[in-house]
Design a protein around this motif. Structure first.
Motif, mmCIF file in Angstrom:
data_model
loop_
_atom_site.group_PDB
_atom_site.id
_atom_site.type_symbol
_atom_site.label_atom_id
_atom_site.label_comp_id
_atom_site.label_asym_id
_atom_site.label_seq_id
_atom_site.Cartn_x
_atom_site.Cartn_y
_atom_site.Cartn_z
ATOM 1 N N THR B 621 -77.093 -16.631 -37.764
ATOM 2 C CA THR B 621 -77.606 -15.269 -37.580
ATOM 3 C C THR B 621 -79.027 -15.254 -37.072
ATOM 4 O OG1 THR B 621 -78.274 -15.328 -39.860
ATOM 5 C CG2 THR B 621 -76.154 -14.306 -39.378
ATOM 6 N N GLY B 622 -79.717 -16.364 -37.275
ATOM 7 C CA GLY B 622 -81.113 -16.389 -36.878
ATOM 8 C C GLY B 622 -82.017 -15.900 -38.007
ATOM 9 N N LEU B 623 -81.407 -15.417 -39.084
ATOM 10 C CA LEU B 623 -82.216 -14.927 -40.210
ATOM 11 C C LEU B 623 -82.496 -16.081 -41.154
ATOM 12 C CD1 LEU B 623 -80.508 -11.524 -40.895
ATOM 13 C CD2 LEU B 623 -82.759 -11.953 -39.920
ATOM 14 N N LEU B 624 -83.766 -16.329 -41.382
ATOM 15 C CA LEU B 624 -84.200 -17.477 -42.163
ATOM 16 C C LEU B 624 -83.575 -17.467 -43.552
ATOM 17 C CD1 LEU B 624 -86.001 -19.898 -42.094
ATOM 18 C CD2 LEU B 624 -87.874 -18.482 -42.904
ATOM 19 N N GLN B 625 -83.502 -16.266 -44.128
ATOM 20 C CA GLN B 625 -83.056 -16.199 -45.525
ATOM 21 C C GLN B 625 -81.556 -16.469 -45.680
ATOM 22 O OE1 GLN B 625 -85.092 -12.594 -46.189
ATOM 23 N NE2 GLN B 625 -86.528 -13.557 -47.608
ATOM 24 N N TYR B 627 -80.004 -18.737 -43.928
ATOM 25 C CA TYR B 627 -79.948 -20.199 -43.965
ATOM 26 C C TYR B 627 -80.350 -20.692 -45.340
ATOM 27 C CZ TYR B 627 -79.952 -19.755 -38.874
ATOM 28 O OH TYR B 627 -79.668 -19.421 -37.608
ATOM 29 N N ALA B 628 -81.418 -20.117 -45.845
ATOM 30 C CA ALA B 628 -81.925 -20.551 -47.158
ATOM 31 C C ALA B 628 -80.872 -20.302 -48.224
ATOM 32 C CB ALA B 628 -83.214 -19.816 -47.490
ATOM 33 N N ALA B 629 -80.198 -19.155 -48.161
ATOM 34 C CA ALA B 629 -79.171 -18.830 -49.158
ATOM 35 C C ALA B 629 -78.025 -19.828 -49.082
ATOM 36 C CB ALA B 629 -78.665 -17.413 -48.924
#
Lengths: 100, 645
Positions: B621-625, B627-629
């Protein structure tokens, strides 16, 4: 004397706060602080184990981690500033260049 | 350093210089490089001849080429009497034809390329004849085939020329396939592919049989016939003769060098070289004799009616090669090689004369448009006349001695088909004389039948072309004098006048002949009469009453059409082989295998990967969070798995 479990619980709580903060907050600075929290939570558990096992190597390792973390914080902040200059925002949801 | 290495490697050097530096630096000077190299080879070859005359033969390995398990082949050289004769033929013809090419190819765009290929050809041909094992022979064999392809298709922007090149190459594949199999069978039988051990051991295995395609075949016969396959491909014998007439699309010096004097005789050389194998197999010998005889009469009859000057000579080459095969088939290897040697001179000469005529006629090849060239090109006329006399077997000239020896040995030899092939050979001698002089009379005598512009252009060729013609004429006249039959030699007072036969004796043995002197005189008389009769008939037809041949062509229209269309062999092959192959290629190989199966795999794999990726990319998605999740969940799962295991 404070038992080991209490230290470990503290460590877990701090670590979970860090994880929770990293996953929920959208401000990149806060997320960065959360990462530091996680790092230090691990340091706490390391130091407490070291103390209870009567082994100084854990202490030495923690000093190293703190030193490296200082450098990492400096670089991380520099990156954030560079990012902010480009994007004029610190909101992570607006940074989606890696979208597939 | 072995002195004889210079013979093949000088032309190779010339090839490398011309092909690497020809376009930019050598350019119009390319002929100097090639001519000097091949003339150098000639000098060394003569030197070698002198050594061999003293009885010094060479057979040595110089460099290990292939070493794999028990299979061991070296680059090795065998220089004996047979090799020496070939060396002299190849280097002499090659040198003269190189010189001739200077005039003939003058101003051509690919001048350096032409000389580079000629040199490469000379190198390969010399490697072929100097080999001491079958693999090196095969190397030279394929090398000359490759050069033949290059040079037939030399005018590559002309469709017919490039087609002819391909045809020559592909038809030769058929023969070479058999040749390759033959070498494999030799290796399987003897464990080596060097001539010497193979030829000494062949006697021991000649009685063995081998299962081939379900039949029990005599081993010597199998090897001989497989090698023979290669020979008929390269020497353009029936049924693989179709490429040679088309090969005339190449420049004329190429026709003279490759498709008359040297390369096409490689098949005869192979037969002679492998004579220990062939001699042990009666069926193979009979096949060779019959194929030779059939080819010679087949080609000679076609040549009777053709109008293309080069093609007539090409069919004449086929016919003469048939003679050589016939000779080898009746066991007269010496006579076959002798004919090869004399034929090289007079046939190269005929071709070069034809080239000279073409040069004067600005590329015109049709006999019907020539005539009366005698007064414009006296040198060409004289030399071609002598060459035609020689090929017709007029006594005293080279062709007479070699042809006569073949016919005599066919008649008197032990071969079961000897009398039959002798009869055919005699008829062919008559036909040869007829069509050779038809060519002469239609070209040089009578009135000029071309356009006025062509007549204006007529001229004798430059010195660089006429001098080789004159030198070759010496060969066409005198080359036979080393093999005067002993019978004639006694009359003119020379003892052992058939020196050539004695010279070749150590390699090829002495052919058997049982006949009286009276018979020999009679046969000689018959073949001379056949030759002179042919010339006479041609004179009557084409100098006297020109209406007779026209009338005959009308009256026997059916036969004429068959001959004119070359017995429809090309059409037969086109229908039975070429078209079915094309159909299979287009509809099955291209239509199904390629379009359906291979493309399915080639296009299917990327398409499947692309399809899966289309879904997988949504994870990114490009959303850092996010990936973190995902990472945290993963860590949790791994941790849980470790703890709860």
């Amino acid at each position: 004397m404070v038992p080991l479990n209490w230290y470990l619980m503290l460590s877990t709580v701090v670590f979970m706060i860090g994880v929770f903060g990293f996953l929920t907050r959208k401000n990149i600075i806060i997320m960065f602080i959360s990462v530091e929290l996680m790092l230090n939570a691990v340091n706490i558990s390391l130091v407490s184990f070291s103390h209870f096992l009567q082994d100084l190597r854990g202490h030495i390792l923690v000093f190293f981690i703190i030193t490296v973390a200082a450098a990492e914080a400096a670089i991380g902040l520099a990156l954030i500033i560079a990012l902010f200059r480009n994007k004029t925002t610190a909101h992570v949801d607006e940074m989606t260049e890696m979208k597939g | 350093m072995n002195y004889y290495l210079l013979i093949p490697f000088l032309p190779l050097t010339a090839f490398l210089i011309n092909i690497l530096f020809g376009k930019k630096y050598v350019q119009e000077r390319a002929h100097w490089v090639s001519i000097l190299a091949v003339a150098g080879s000639w000098i060394v070859a003569v030197f070698t001849l002198l050594k061999v005359l003293k009885g010094e033969t060479v057979n040595e390995d110089l460099y290990t080429w292939v070493l794999s398990g028990t299979f061991e082949v070296s680059v090795g050289f065998l220089i004996d009497q047979l090799t020496t004769v070939m060396l002299i033929v190849v280097t002499t013809c090659s040198t003269l034809i190189h010189i001739y090419s200077v005039g003939y190819m003058h101003g051509d765009k690919g001048y350096y390329r032409f000389f580079a290929y000629l040199s490469l050809f000379t190198f390969c041909m010399l490697m072929l004849v100097m080999a001491n094992n079958f693999l090196q022979l095969y190397f030279g064999w394929e090398g000359v085939g490759l050069c033949s392809y290059f040079l037939i298709g030399y005018y590559f922007n002309k469709k017919s020329a490039s087609d002819a090149g391909k045809k020559a190459f592909i038809v030769n594949r058929f023969g070479d396939f058999g040749f390759g199999l033959g070498i494999i069978v030799i290796f399987l039988t003897f464990g080596t592919i060097y001539y010497e051990p193979v030829f000494t051991q062949i006697g021991g295995v000649a009685a063995q049989t081998i299962s081939f395609l379900g039949y029990e075949v005599n081993l010597a016969t199998l090897i001989a016939l497989l090698l023979f396959c290669g020979a008929i491909g390269k020497s353009a014998q029936m049924p693989l003769h179709v490429w040679l007439p088309d090969a005339m699309e190449g420049p004329t010096p190429v026709s003279a060098l490759i498709h008359a004097a040297t390369m096409v005789t490689a098949g005869v050389f192979l037969l002679a070289r492998c004579s220990p194998i062939f001699s042990l197999s009666e069926p193979a010998m009979v096949v060779a004799a019959l194929i030779g005889a059939i080819t010679s009469i087949f080609a000679a009859t076609i040549a009777l009616v053709q109008n293309d000057i080069k093609r007539i000579i090409a069919y004449s080459t086929l016919s003469q090669l048939g003679y050589m095969f016939l000779a080898c088939g009746v066991g007269a290897y010496t006579a076959g090689i002798f004919h090869l040697y004399t034929h090289a001179f007079f046939k190269a000469l005929l071709f070069l004369c034809a080239g000279s005529v073409m040069h004067a006629m600005a590329g015109e090849l049709d006999l019907q448009k020539m005539g009366g060239l005698k007064k414009y090109m006296p040198v060409t006329y004289a030399t071609m006349f002598i060459a035609s006399l020689s090929i017709s077997g007029v006594p005293g000239l080279a062709g007479f001695f070699s042809k006569d020896e073949i016919l005599w040995l066919a008649y008197a030899g032990p071969s079961p088909v000897g009398k039959f092939v002798w009869a055919i050979g005699t008829i062919v001698a008559f036909l040869t004389a007829f069509y050779s002089f038809r060519l002469i009379f239609l070209t040089f005598h009578g009135e000029f039948r071309g356009t006025q512009k062509q007549e204006h252009h007529l001229h004798e060729s430059p010195k660089s072309m006429t001098v080789p013609l004159m030198l070759l004429t010496i060969g066409a006249v005198a080359s036979g004098w080393v093999g005067i039959p002993n019978l004639l030699g006694e009359v003119i007072g020379i003892e052992h006048s058939n020196w050539f036969s004695g010279f070749m004796n150590p390699v090829l043995g002495h052919p058997e002949a049982h006949g009286t002197h009276a018979e020999e005189w009679m046969l000689m008389g018959i073949s001379v009469l056949a030759g002179l009769g042919g010339i006479g008939l041609a004179a009557v037809f084409y100098l006297g009453r020109r209406s007779i041949p026209v009338l005959l062509a009308q009256k026997f229209g059916f036969i004429y059409r068959i001959l004119w269309n070359k017995y429809y062999v090309d059409e037969l092959y086109s229908h039975t082989i070429v078209r079915p192959t094309l159909w299979i290629s287009q509809n099955i190989l291209m239509g199904i295998t390629d379009a359906k199966i291979i493309e399915l795999i080639v296009n299917g794999v990327p398409r499947a990967i692309g399809g899966v990726s289309q879904h997988l990319r949504k994870v990114q998605t490009g959303l850092l969070q996010h990936y973190a999740a995902i990472m945290a969940t993963g860590a949790l799962i791994i941790g849980a798995w470790i703890l709860l295991r």
